[in-house]
Design an enzyme around this catalytic site. Sequence first.
Site, mmCIF file in Angstrom:
data_model
loop_
_atom_site.group_PDB
_atom_site.id
_atom_site.type_symbol
_atom_site.label_atom_id
_atom_site.label_comp_id
_atom_site.label_asym_id
_atom_site.label_seq_id
_atom_site.Cartn_x
_atom_site.Cartn_y
_atom_site.Cartn_z
ATOM 1 N N ARG A 1 0.813 -1.231 0.000
ATOM 2 C CA ARG A 1 0.000 0.000 0.000
ATOM 3 C C ARG A 1 0.842 1.275 0.000
ATOM 4 N NH1 ARG A 1 -2.566 -3.769 -1.271
ATOM 5 N NH2 ARG A 1 -4.563 -4.399 -0.418
ATOM 6 N N CYS B 1 -11.457 -0.750 1.692
ATOM 7 C CA CYS B 1 -10.943 -1.057 3.031
ATOM 8 C C CYS B 1 -10.452 0.233 3.677
ATOM 9 C CB CYS B 1 -9.804 -2.072 2.937
ATOM 10 S SG CYS B 1 -10.408 -3.752 2.747
ATOM 11 N N GLU C 1 -5.964 3.178 5.470
ATOM 12 C CA GLU C 1 -5.481 2.890 4.109
ATOM 13 C C GLU C 1 -5.945 4.012 3.182
ATOM 14 O OE1 GLU C 1 -6.057 -1.061 2.474
ATOM 15 O OE2 GLU C 1 -6.437 -0.212 0.517
HETATM 16 N N1 EPU Z 1 -12.636 -11.272 8.694
HETATM 17 C C1 EPU Z 1 -13.457 -11.349 9.787
HETATM 18 N N2 EPU Z 1 -14.425 -10.401 9.949
HETATM 19 C C2 EPU Z 1 -14.613 -9.389 9.059
HETATM 20 C C3 EPU Z 1 -13.755 -9.302 7.931
HETATM 21 C C4 EPU Z 1 -12.776 -10.268 7.777
HETATM 22 O O1 EPU Z 1 -13.313 -12.240 10.622
HETATM 23 O O2 EPU Z 1 -15.508 -8.565 9.277
HETATM 24 C C5 EPU Z 1 -11.611 -12.325 8.501
HETATM 25 C C6 EPU Z 1 -11.921 -13.150 7.246
HETATM 26 O O3 EPU Z 1 -12.786 -14.205 7.546
HETATM 27 C C7 EPU Z 1 -10.542 -13.615 6.823
HETATM 28 C C8 EPU Z 1 -9.612 -12.503 7.297
HETATM 29 O O4 EPU Z 1 -10.357 -11.717 8.223
HETATM 30 O O5 EPU Z 1 -10.201 -14.808 7.502
HETATM 31 C C9 EPU Z 1 -9.119 -11.616 6.145
HETATM 32 O O6 EPU Z 1 -10.243 -11.047 5.490
HETATM 33 P P1 EPU Z 1 -10.341 -10.903 3.896
HETATM 34 O O7 EPU Z 1 -10.009 -12.223 3.275
HETATM 35 O O8 EPU Z 1 -11.612 -10.254 3.570
HETATM 36 O O9 EPU Z 1 -9.148 -10.014 3.488
HETATM 37 P P2 EPU Z 1 -8.666 -8.619 4.046
HETATM 38 O O10 EPU Z 1 -7.271 -8.795 4.525
HETATM 39 O O11 EPU Z 1 -9.654 -8.040 4.994
HETATM 40 C C10 EPU Z 1 -7.609 -7.797 1.798
HETATM 41 C C11 EPU Z 1 -7.496 -6.419 1.248
HETATM 42 C C12 EPU Z 1 -8.729 -6.077 0.413
HETATM 43 C C13 EPU Z 1 -8.924 -7.116 -0.672
HETATM 44 C C14 EPU Z 1 -9.067 -8.470 0.027
HETATM 45 C C15 EPU Z 1 -9.274 -9.622 -0.938
HETATM 46 C C16 EPU Z 1 -6.287 -4.942 2.786
HETATM 47 C C17 EPU Z 1 -6.428 -3.944 3.900
HETATM 48 N N3 EPU Z 1 -7.426 -5.464 2.333
HETATM 49 O O12 EPU Z 1 -8.690 -7.762 2.724
HETATM 50 O O13 EPU Z 1 -8.518 -4.826 -0.196
HETATM 51 O O14 EPU Z 1 -10.079 -6.828 -1.441
HETATM 52 O O15 EPU Z 1 -7.865 -8.757 0.793
HETATM 53 O O16 EPU Z 1 -8.257 -9.681 -1.870
HETATM 54 O O17 EPU Z 1 -5.162 -5.224 2.364
HETATM 55 C C18 EPU Z 1 -8.877 -2.497 -0.268
HETATM 56 O O18 EPU Z 1 -7.657 -2.400 -0.375
HETATM 57 O O19 EPU Z 1 -9.660 -1.506 -0.292
HETATM 58 C C19 EPU Z 1 -9.427 -3.822 -0.040
HETATM 59 C C20 EPU Z 1 -10.687 -4.019 0.262
#
Ligand code: EPU
Length: 303
Positions: free
Chosen positions: A181, A229, A299
């Site tokens: 990022r 995010c 972010e």
């Molecule tokens: N989770 C929860 N509760 C929630 C949300 C997530 O328990 O309310 C858990 C999920 O079950 C999972 C873990 O947290 O086990 C990670 O969640 P997720 O797979 O949704 O990925 P993330 O790390 O939250 C990242 C990027 C997203 C991108 C997704 C999918 C960041 C901050 N976020 O999300 O990017 O879409 O992976 O590729 O790096 C963005 O940059 O705007 C964004 C949304």
Amino acid sequence: MSGSEAETAIRKRDLEACRSPGTDLSRKSTIGVGVTTDLFFEPETLDELHRLRQLSDELDRDVFVIGGGSNLLFTSRARELILVELSGERFTCFEMSRKDDLFRIDTGAGQPLPPLVRHAVQNDWYTFGRLTGIPGTVGGAIYGNSGTREGEIGDFVSDVYILHPNRPEEHQLENPEFRYRWSSTQDELVLRVVLEGKNDPEDRENPPHERIQNNRQKTQPISERSAGCMFKNPENLSAGRLIDDAGLKGHRVGDAYVSQKHANFIVNDGEATPEEVINLIQDIQKKIQSSYGINLETEIQII
Ligand code: EPU
């Protein structure tokens, strides 16, 4: 610098033609939150962009390119900036070419990324599907090295062209760097980017865009108004999971609330104000700090 001095400087630089005074910035942001500003410009040429930079020196106000307004929160401070949208043909055109198994996209920074990715995937250039779901423009994605679980835009960057520091010309940025990022382009006016990629052997059977799209539909509030995010993931942790575990899903300040679907999204379900969103961000940060001793960094850019 008073308002009338700014008006004089704009006239002197012959920038009225590309200015939209009274622009409602809530319409320029995906979360639908913002103030109005008189310093909003849509240049069509490098010359206009160069003159905008001169105006910035003259008024001592920074130029800020808004990208697709997808990871931005406009507060009243946005009125202090010279806001620029690169929506003209000069900044949005793109060309795709192929040499053997290497795919190449040469694109203006103002081009929205989602249709570009769709176009690439429709041509079987599946590797670019790793960028599925990243909203906003190519330039915006480059600025913060936006990414998904499957890759970041920086993984695909071959060349970056910026506005020359002193002239209305393109200038190649040497050794652009990308981290989580973050990119080294942040102090530059990015004009054009060359992306390159090759399909992995399994991409045709199991295309990345399908995996990502299915997952996003299930896990993210994609049909609601948000800025994507809100917080960066702390190392080896998920911001969404931390906020969820802290019991903050549904927590609301005015018309802004923490999504029930994914806790790292703040949704505007009415007429949320910048102050409401900021207060909600601060509530979340305080709670995560007191519960886990972790400092959540935004972010999105708050301007
Ligand atoms: N989770 C929860 N509760 C929630 C949300 C997530 O328990 O309310 C858990 C999920 O079950 C999972 C873990 O947290 O086990 C990670 O969640 P997720 O797979 O949704 O990925 P993330 O790390 O939250 C990242 C990027 C997203 C991108 C997704 C999918 C960041 C901050 N976020 O999300 O990017 O879409 O992976 O590729 O790096 C963005 O940059 O705007 C964004 C949304």
